[in-house]
Design a protein around this motif. Structure first.
Motif, PDB file in Angstrom:
ATOM      1  N   LEU A  96      12.609  29.461 -26.373  1.00 53.54           N
ATOM      2  CA  LEU A  96      12.724  29.140 -24.953  1.00 53.54           C
ATOM      3  C   LEU A  96      14.072  28.489 -24.657  1.00 53.54           C
ATOM      4  O   LEU A  96      14.777  28.878 -23.721  1.00 53.54           O
ATOM      5  N   ALA A  97      14.450  27.514 -25.482  1.00 52.35           N
ATOM      6  CA  ALA A  97      15.725  26.812 -25.278  1.00 52.35           C
ATOM      7  C   ALA A  97      16.906  27.774 -25.418  1.00 52.35           C
ATOM      8  O   ALA A  97      17.817  27.775 -24.570  1.00 52.35           O
ATOM      9  N   ASP A  98      16.892  28.611 -26.446  1.00 59.49           N
ATOM     10  CA  ASP A  98      17.997  29.560 -26.658  1.00 59.49           C
ATOM     11  C   ASP A  98      18.149  30.499 -25.466  1.00 59.49           C
ATOM     12  O   ASP A  98      19.255  30.789 -25.021  1.00 59.49           O
ATOM     13  N   TYR A  99      17.012  30.974 -24.962  1.00 62.16           N
ATOM     14  CA  TYR A  99      17.028  31.890 -23.826  1.00 62.16           C
ATOM     15  C   TYR A  99      17.681  31.234 -22.603  1.00 62.16           C
ATOM     16  O   TYR A  99      18.547  31.820 -21.959  1.00 62.16           O
ATOM     17  N   LEU A 100      17.266  30.015 -22.304  1.00 60.53           N
ATOM     18  CA  LEU A 100      17.780  29.324 -21.110  1.00 60.53           C
ATOM     19  C   LEU A 100      19.244  28.923 -21.281  1.00 60.53           C
ATOM     20  O   LEU A 100      20.032  29.022 -20.338  1.00 60.53           O
ATOM     21  N   LEU A 101      19.614  28.487 -22.480  1.00 62.08           N
ATOM     22  CA  LEU A 101      21.005  28.093 -22.728  1.00 62.08           C
ATOM     23  C   LEU A 101      21.935  29.303 -22.638  1.00 62.08           C
ATOM     24  O   LEU A 101      23.028  29.213 -22.090  1.00 62.08           O
ATOM     25  N   TYR A 102      21.489  30.444 -23.170  1.00 62.49           N
ATOM     26  CA  TYR A 102      22.301  31.660 -23.104  1.00 62.49           C
ATOM     27  C   TYR A 102      22.549  32.057 -21.650  1.00 62.49           C
ATOM     28  O   TYR A 102      23.614  32.566 -21.311  1.00 62.49           O
ATOM     29  N   ARG A 103      21.577  31.832 -20.799  1.00 64.34           N
ATOM     30  CA  ARG A 103      21.707  32.153 -19.386  1.00 64.34           C
ATOM     31  C   ARG A 103      22.546  31.113 -18.640  1.00 64.34           C
ATOM     32  O   ARG A 103      22.737  31.224 -17.436  1.00 64.34           O
ATOM     33  N   GLY A 104      23.005  30.084 -19.350  1.00 68.67           N
ATOM     34  CA  GLY A 104      23.969  29.163 -18.766  1.00 68.67           C
ATOM     35  C   GLY A 104      23.386  27.944 -18.077  1.00 68.67           C
ATOM     36  O   GLY A 104      24.069  27.298 -17.287  1.00 68.67           O
ATOM     37  N   TRP A 105      22.124  27.634 -18.357  1.00 72.98           N
ATOM     38  CA  TRP A 105      21.537  26.434 -17.756  1.00 72.98           C
ATOM     39  C   TRP A 105      21.951  25.214 -18.574  1.00 72.98           C
ATOM     40  O   TRP A 105      22.138  25.302 -19.783  1.00 72.98           O
ATOM     41  N   GLU A 106      22.096  24.083 -17.922  1.00 73.09           N
ATOM     42  CA  GLU A 106      22.590  22.871 -18.567  1.00 73.09           C
ATOM     43  C   GLU A 106      21.604  22.376 -19.630  1.00 73.09           C
ATOM     44  O   GLU A 106      20.394  22.403 -19.445  1.00 73.09           O
ATOM     45  N   GLY A 107      22.173  21.894 -20.742  1.00 75.90           N
ATOM     46  CA  GLY A 107      21.375  21.464 -21.882  1.00 75.90           C
ATOM     47  C   GLY A 107      20.322  20.422 -21.558  1.00 75.90           C
ATOM     48  O   GLY A 107      19.177  20.533 -22.018  1.00 75.90           O
ATOM     49  N   ASP A 108      20.679  19.409 -20.770  1.00 78.11           N
ATOM     50  CA  ASP A 108      19.700  18.354 -20.468  1.00 78.11           C
ATOM     51  C   ASP A 108      18.522  18.912 -19.679  1.00 78.11           C
ATOM     52  O   ASP A 108      17.365  18.566 -19.941  1.00 78.11           O
ATOM     53  N   LEU A 109      18.795  19.819 -18.738  1.00 80.49           N
ATOM     54  CA  LEU A 109      17.712  20.469 -17.976  1.00 80.49           C
ATOM     55  C   LEU A 109      16.815  21.264 -18.927  1.00 80.49           C
ATOM     56  O   LEU A 109      15.588  21.180 -18.862  1.00 80.49           O
ATOM     57  N   VAL A 110      17.457  22.031 -19.807  1.00 78.71           N
ATOM     58  CA  VAL A 110      16.730  22.910 -20.723  1.00 78.71           C
ATOM     59  C   VAL A 110      15.817  22.106 -21.643  1.00 78.71           C
ATOM     60  O   VAL A 110      14.623  22.399 -21.750  1.00 78.71           O
ATOM     61  N   TYR A 111      16.368  21.075 -22.293  1.00 79.47           N
ATOM     62  CA  TYR A 111      15.571  20.346 -23.276  1.00 79.47           C
ATOM     63  C   TYR A 111      14.446  19.548 -22.619  1.00 79.47           C
ATOM     64  O   TYR A 111      13.364  19.442 -23.180  1.00 79.47           O
ATOM     65  N   ASP A 112      14.685  19.031 -21.421  1.00 82.03           N
ATOM     66  CA  ASP A 112      13.607  18.344 -20.701  1.00 82.03           C
ATOM     67  C   ASP A 112      12.478  19.316 -20.365  1.00 82.03           C
ATOM     68  O   ASP A 112      11.299  19.003 -20.515  1.00 82.03           O
ATOM     69  N   LYS A 113      12.845  20.521 -19.912  1.00 81.14           N
ATOM     70  CA  LYS A 113      11.849  21.520 -19.532  1.00 81.14           C
ATOM     71  C   LYS A 113      11.078  22.007 -20.764  1.00 81.14           C
ATOM     72  O   LYS A 113       9.858  22.185 -20.704  1.00 81.14           O
ATOM     73  N   VAL A 114      11.770  22.203 -21.873  1.00 83.00           N
ATOM     74  CA  VAL A 114      11.120  22.663 -23.102  1.00 83.00           C
ATOM     75  C   VAL A 114      10.076  21.642 -23.557  1.00 83.00           C
ATOM     76  O   VAL A 114       8.950  21.998 -23.883  1.00 83.00           O
ATOM     77  N   LYS A 115      10.450  20.361 -23.518  1.00 78.24           N
ATOM     78  CA  LYS A 115       9.509  19.307 -23.918  1.00 78.24           C
ATOM     79  C   LYS A 115       8.328  19.236 -22.950  1.00 78.24           C
ATOM     80  O   LYS A 115       7.210  18.935 -23.352  1.00 78.24           O
ATOM     81  N   GLN A 116       8.585  19.501 -21.699  1.00 77.89           N
ATOM     82  CA  GLN A 116       7.529  19.463 -20.683  1.00 77.89           C
ATOM     83  C   GLN A 116       6.543  20.623 -20.893  1.00 77.89           C
ATOM     84  O   GLN A 116       5.335  20.432 -20.835  1.00 77.89           O
ATOM     85  N   LEU A 117       7.062  21.829 -21.141  1.00 76.09           N
ATOM     86  CA  LEU A 117       6.200  23.002 -21.280  1.00 76.09           C
ATOM     87  C   LEU A 117       5.528  23.089 -22.646  1.00 76.09           C
ATOM     88  O   LEU A 117       4.411  23.588 -22.761  1.00 76.09           O
ATOM     89  N   ILE A 118       6.218  22.635 -23.694  1.00 74.35           N
ATOM     90  CA  ILE A 118       5.676  22.715 -25.055  1.00 74.35           C
ATOM     91  C   ILE A 118       5.714  21.317 -25.663  1.00 74.35           C
ATOM     92  O   ILE A 118       6.630  20.965 -26.386  1.00 74.35           O
ATOM     93  N   PRO A 119       4.714  20.481 -25.336  1.00 74.80           N
ATOM     94  CA  PRO A 119       4.736  19.088 -25.813  1.00 74.80           C
ATOM     95  C   PRO A 119       4.546  18.963 -27.325  1.00 74.80           C
ATOM     96  O   PRO A 119       4.049  19.831 -27.958  1.00 74.80           O
TER      97      PRO A 119
END
Length: 103
Positions: free
Chosen positions: A80-103
């Motif tokens: 999930l993180a790799d997909y979002l980062l490749y699409r250019g979303w900011e790291g802090d947004l990505v990692y917060d969302k990943v932790k939220q969706l997959i606790p």
């Protein structure tokens, strides 16, 4: 308004709306086209912050749903993180969302 400015504005709006790219990817693509820093900032101002957050949320949830077959939660997080980062979303947004969706 110069030709460059109208190009970067429509480029940023288009790639954001159609391809769901984040700011980092848009900046990277514009720099590869030798667009100046000033015009890049103009392009980023074309993106509505509320729309940006909504698009990120929708895209991350959609990708999360596609990963339902992945049993290992750490591999699921990484995909999930790799997909979002490749699409250019900011790291802090990505990692917060990943932790939220997959606790």
């Amino acid at each position: 308004i110069s030709l460059d400015q109208s190009f970067v504005k429509s480029f940023a709006r288009g790639e954001f709306r159609n391809k769901h790219w984040g700011r980092n990817r848009i900046v990277r693509e514009l720099k590869s086209r030798t667009i100046g820093e000033r015009n890049i900032n103009i392009a980023l101002n074309e993106i509505n912050p509320v729309e940006y957050d909504a698009s990120f949320d929708t895209l991350s949830r959609k990708r999360y749903e596609q990963l339902h077959n992945e049993k290992d939660k750490y591999r699921k997080r990484k995909k999930l993180a790799d997909y979002l980062l490749y699409r250019g979303w900011e790291g802090d947004l990505v990692y917060d969302k990943v932790k939220q969706l997959i606790p």
